[in-house]
Design a protein around this motif. Structure first.
Motif, PDB file in Angstrom:
ATOM      1  N   UNK A 226     -20.860  30.637   4.581  1.00 61.65           N
ATOM      2  CA  UNK A 226     -21.294  29.582   5.028  1.00 61.65           C
ATOM      3  C   UNK A 226     -21.611  28.578   3.400  1.00 61.65           C
ATOM      4  N   UNK A 227     -21.931  28.853   2.497  1.00 65.86           N
ATOM      5  CA  UNK A 227     -21.310  29.059   0.641  1.00 65.86           C
ATOM      6  C   UNK A 227     -19.811  27.915   0.430  1.00 65.86           C
ATOM      7  N   UNK A 228     -19.676  29.146   0.619  1.00 65.92           N
ATOM      8  CA  UNK A 228     -17.731  29.074   0.092  1.00 65.92           C
ATOM      9  C   UNK A 228     -17.015  28.239   1.353  1.00 65.92           C
ATOM     10  N   UNK A 229     -17.510  28.324   1.938  1.00 65.84           N
ATOM     11  CA  UNK A 229     -16.771  26.877   3.388  1.00 65.84           C
ATOM     12  C   UNK A 229     -17.731  25.836   2.696  1.00 65.84           C
ATOM     13  N   UNK A 230     -18.416  25.360   2.241  1.00 67.24           N
ATOM     14  CA  UNK A 230     -18.989  24.335   2.022  1.00 67.24           C
ATOM     15  C   UNK A 230     -18.213  23.334   0.700  1.00 67.24           C
ATOM     16  N   UNK A 231     -18.498  24.892  -0.644  1.00 70.51           N
ATOM     17  CA  UNK A 231     -18.273  24.281  -1.724  1.00 70.51           C
ATOM     18  C   UNK A 231     -16.522  24.244  -1.671  1.00 70.51           C
ATOM     19  N   UNK A 232     -16.184  24.870  -0.850  1.00 73.18           N
ATOM     20  CA  UNK A 232     -14.215  25.299  -1.356  1.00 73.18           C
ATOM     21  C   UNK A 232     -13.550  23.961  -0.474  1.00 73.18           C
ATOM     22  N   UNK A 233     -12.297  23.511  -1.602  1.00 70.46           N
ATOM     23  CA  UNK A 233     -11.540  22.630   0.062  1.00 70.46           C
ATOM     24  C   UNK A 233     -10.623  23.397   0.828  1.00 70.46           C
ATOM     25  N   UNK A 234     -10.153  23.430   1.666  1.00 69.22           N
ATOM     26  CA  UNK A 234      -9.406  24.660   2.483  1.00 69.22           C
ATOM     27  C   UNK A 234      -9.406  24.749   3.682  1.00 69.22           C
ATOM     28  N   UNK A 235      -8.931  25.459   4.610  1.00 68.16           N
ATOM     29  CA  UNK A 235      -9.384  25.456   6.480  1.00 68.16           C
ATOM     30  C   UNK A 235     -10.877  25.480   6.045  1.00 68.16           C
TER      31      UNK A 235
END
Length: 220
Positions: A71-80
Motif C-alpha cells: 500500500x505504501x508503494x502504491x501511494x508513494x510511487x507513480x505508475x499503474x
C-alpha cells in the motif's frame, strides 16, 4: 538507485509480493538477502517489533509487513495503480488480502502435519479454500479481469501451494473440489506477470523436498 532497499528472502512469498509491487511501479531497488538463522543488525533495527522480513527501506525509513509495504508503494510511487481507485473496492480488496494473511497458515499447516492431526488440519484448510473458491465464482481474477492487489497477496496459494503439494505428496486442491479456484490458478500461473515475479519452481521444489527428507530422517 531510488533510495529503496528491500530486506527479504528470494523464496519467500511475502518478499515476492513486495518485489512484484515495486516492478509494477517501475521502482529501482536493492535487494538484500537475509538469513533468518543469523538475522542482520539492519533487519533487527529496521523491524524491532517482529524481527522478520520483508522490510522496505525508503530513504532510510523502514516499513514492515508485506501488505502494508505494498500500500505504501502504491501511494508513494507513480505508475499503474495496484489497489482499486474506488474506496469501496479498495476496502473489499483489503478485506480479502487480510483474510489470506490470517487464514493461509491453516493451509500451510495441513501440508506438513501428519496422521490424525493432518486430517483435522485438512478440514480447516478445505474451509479456507472453499471460501476462496466461492469468491472466485464468475471472476477471472480476484481483481476482476486483471491481476490486482488481492492476486498479489494470494501468491502463496497461486504458486507455492502446488510446489509444496508435490514435495510432500499431500494434495489439497483438486478441480473437483475447488473448480473456480483451480480455474483462477491456471490463469494465474500462465500470466506473464506471475512468471516474471516468482522464484524458480525447480529451486523451491528442491528446497521443500529436502525439508521432507530431513523430517523423514529426523528423530523417530
Amino acid at each position: 538507485m531510488s533510495g529503496v532497499k528491500l530486506l527479504g528472502i528470494n523464496g519467500s512469498p511475502a518478499s515476492r509480493r513486495v518485489e512484484w509491487a515495486l516492478k509494477i511501479k517501475g521502482v529501482e531497488y536493492e535487494f538484500i538477502e537475509e538469513d533468518l538463522q543469523n538475522k542482520s543488525q539492519l533487519l533487527l533495527e529496521s523491524n524491532p517489533v517482529y524481527k522478520k522480513i520483508p522490510v522496505l527501506l525508503h530513504n532510510g525509513k523502514p516499513i514492515a509487513e508485506s501488505l502494508v509495504i505494498i500500500e505504501y508503494i502504491d501511494e508513494v510511487f507513480e505508475g499503474p495503480c495496484i489497489l482499486p481507485k474506488d474506496p469501496y473496492d479498495r476496502a473489499i480488496a483489503r478485506f480479502w488480502a487480510k483474510f489470506l494473511d490470517e487464514k493461509l497458515p491453516a493451509v500451510w499447516k495441513a501440508l506438513w502435519s501428519q496422521g490424525e492431526e493432518q486430517e483435522e488440519d485438512k478440514k480447516e484448510a478445505y474451509e479456507v479454500l472453499k471460501v476462496l473458491d466461492n469468491e472466485l465464482k464468475d471472476k477471472k481474477f480476484f481483481g476482476g479481469d486483471g491481476i490486482g492487489f488481492v492476486d498479489i497477496a494470494a501468491n502463496f496459494v497461486g504458486f507455492w501451494i502446488g510446489i509444496v503439494e508435490e514435495a510432500t505428496g499431500v494434495v489439497l486442491v483438486t478441480s473437483e473440489n475447488f473448480p473456480n479456484f483451480c480455474a483462477w490458478r491456471n490463469k494465474y500461473l500462465n500470466c506473464d506477470q506471475v512468471k516474471e515475479n516468482m522464484p524458480s519452481r525447480e529451486m523451491l521444489l528442491g528446497y521443500f523436498k529436502s525439508r521432507v527428507q530431513a523430517v523423514a530422517n529426523g528423530p523417530k
